[in-house]
Design an enzyme around this catalytic site. Structure first.
Site, PDB file in Angstrom:
ATOM      1  N   ASP A 143      -5.502 -12.456  -1.246  1.00  0.00           N
ATOM      2  CA  ASP A 143      -4.925 -11.683  -1.992  1.00  0.00           C
ATOM      3  C   ASP A 143      -3.790 -12.547  -2.415  1.00  0.00           C
ATOM      4  O   ASP A 143      -2.704 -12.002  -3.257  1.00  0.00           O
ATOM      5  CB  ASP A 143      -4.530 -10.280  -1.639  1.00  0.00           C
ATOM      6  N   ASP A 185      -8.542 -13.442   4.462  1.00  0.00           N
ATOM      7  CA  ASP A 185      -7.346 -12.939   4.917  1.00  0.00           C
ATOM      8  C   ASP A 185      -7.554 -11.400   5.171  1.00  0.00           C
ATOM      9  O   ASP A 185      -8.598 -10.692   4.656  1.00  0.00           O
ATOM     10  CB  ASP A 185      -6.199 -13.105   3.632  1.00  0.00           C
ATOM     11  N   ASP A 243      -4.644  -8.588   5.775  1.00  0.00           N
ATOM     12  CA  ASP A 243      -3.832  -7.360   5.048  1.00  0.00           C
ATOM     13  C   ASP A 243      -3.832  -7.841   3.544  1.00  0.00           C
ATOM     14  O   ASP A 243      -3.485  -8.927   3.376  1.00  0.00           O
ATOM     15  CB  ASP A 243      -2.372  -7.675   5.753  1.00  0.00           C
TER      16      ASP A 243
END
Length: 317
Positions: free
Chosen positions: A256, A30, A32
Site C-alpha cells: 500500500d 505487506d 498493515d
C-alpha cells in the site's frame, strides 16, 4: 543491460488478474494497510489469501514482508491466525527485526555485540539469532551514572542498531554516538537501521513518528548513513529469496506504500500491485507518472486494485 520496461499502474481487471496470478509462484504481502487496518481484517482479504494458497488457481507461496520492528515473526503469525487468514509459520514472516538480527549475525565480528535502540520484539529476534546485545527497553534515568555521556561503554559493541523505540531519549542518542565514534576507517562500528518509515498512520487520519525519525537523529549526530534492512532495501527481499529460493520474475509484491513496498518490488524485478486500502493514493501515482524524473518513475506499480479482495473473481473463476 536493457532498460526496465515502463510501468503504468493499470487497474487489475479480472482477465488480467488471472494471467498475473498464473504467472506468479510466490506472493509477498505487506500487512498493515493491505491485509488489515489496526485489528480489523480488510474485508475479503482472508478469503483471497486462502484461494491463492489452496484454491483452483492457488498453490502460491505466501510470505509476509513488513518494516514493523515492534513485533516478532511469531506475533505476526498469531495475528494472521486471529484475524482469520490462512495459518502461517513464523518462517513465512520477514519483519525488519528478524532480518536485522539475521544481518548482524553474519556482519558482527566474533565476540561482537550490538547497542540497540528498540523494544522487546527486536531484542527477542536478536536473542533468537544468537546476537549479543544491550540497550533495548527503557533508558536509565538522566541523572544516572549509566546514562548518556557518563555511561561506561561496553568493549564488545561493534554495531548500533536503530529500530522502533518508544523509550528513545537524548541519553540513548549520546550512547549511540559514542559507540559509533569508536574504531577507525578499517574497523568502524556498524550503523544499521530496521527501516526509514517516517510516520505510522493511525485510524482517523492521525499518525505517530516512525523509526525513520530516530534513524535520522542518529545519522545526523554520527554524520554517516545507516545500512537499512527494511523496504525499499533489497536486503529484506534477499532474505525471502534465500529462504524459499523464489524467482523474482515469478513473484508478485502487494503493498500500500509506493516508497517502500512498490519501490522495493520494482528494484528487485518483481511484479508490483498497489492496494488503495492503506497509505498511497492514485493521485500520488499520477504525479510520478507525469514526472520526467527516473527516480520518481521507480515508484509506479504495474497494477492497482481498490482492495486485495478485488482478486476474488479471478481466483474463483
Amino acid at each position: 543491460m536493457a532498460a526496465a520496461a515502463k510501468k503504468w499502474c493499470l487497474r487489475l481487471e479480472e482477465d488480467t488478474a488471472r494471467s498475473v496470478v498464473a504467472g506468479a509462484d510466490a506472493v509477498l504481502f505487506d500487512c498493515d494497510g493491505v491485509l488489515w487496518r489496526g485489528e480489523a481484517a480488510v474485508p475479503g482479504a482472508a478469503e483471497a489469501l486462502r484461494l491463492l494458497e489452496a484454491g483452483p488457481r492457488g498453490g502460491k507461496r505466501l510470505c509476509y514482508v513488513t518494516n514493523n520492528s515492534s513485533r516478532t515473526r511469531a506475533a505476526y503469525a498469531e495475528k494472521l491466525r486471529r484475524l482469520g487468514f490462512p495459518p502461517a509459520e513464523p518462517r513465512q514472516v520477514f519483519g525488519s527485526a528478524y532480518c536485522a538480527a539475521r544481518y548482524l549475525r553474519h556482519a558482527l565480528p566474533p565476540g561482537g555485540s550490538a547497542y540497540v535502540l528498540g523494544g522487546a520484539a527486536l531484542s527477542a529476534e536478536l536473542e533468537a539469532a544468537g546476537v549479543a546485545h544491550l540497550g533495548a527497553g527503557p533508558a536509565p534515568p538522566p541523572d544516572s551514572a549509566h546514562s548518556g555521556a557518563r555511561a561506561p561503554l561496553e568493549p564488545s559493541v561493534r554495531a548500533v542498531l536503530v529500530g522502533y523505540d518508544e523509550h528513545f531519549s537524548y541519553g540513548k542518542l549520546c550512547l549511540a554516538l559514542r559507540y559509533l565514534l569508536r574504531g577507525g576507517p578499517a574497523d568502524p562500528c556498524l550503523l544499521v537501521a530496521t527501516n526509514r518509515d517516517n510516520r505510522l498512520p493511525l485510524e482517523g487520519g492521525s499518525a505517530v513518528p516512525g523509526t525513520g525519525c530516530l534513524v535520522k537523529a542518529v545519522e545526523t549526530a554520527a554524520e554517516r548513513e545507516a545500512f537499512v534492512i527494511g523496504k525499499p532495501s533489497q536486503y529484506i527481499f534477499e532474505c525471502v529469496a534465500s529462504e524459499f529460493n523464489i524467482d523474482p520474475a515469478r513473484t508478485l509484491m502487494v503493498g500500500d506504500r509506493l516508497d517502500t513496498d512498490i519501490l522495493m518490488g520494482n528494484n528487485c524485478g518483481l511484479t508490483t500491485l498497489l492496494t488503495l486500502t492503506g497509505v498511497s493514493t492514485l493521485e500520488e501515482v499520477q504525479g510520478h507518472l507525469e514526472s520526467s524524473c527516473p527516480e520518481r518513475r521507480k515508484l509506479v506499480p504495474d497494477y492497482y486494485v481498490d482492495s486485495i479482495a478485488d482478486l476474488l473473481p479471478a481466483l474463483k473463476a
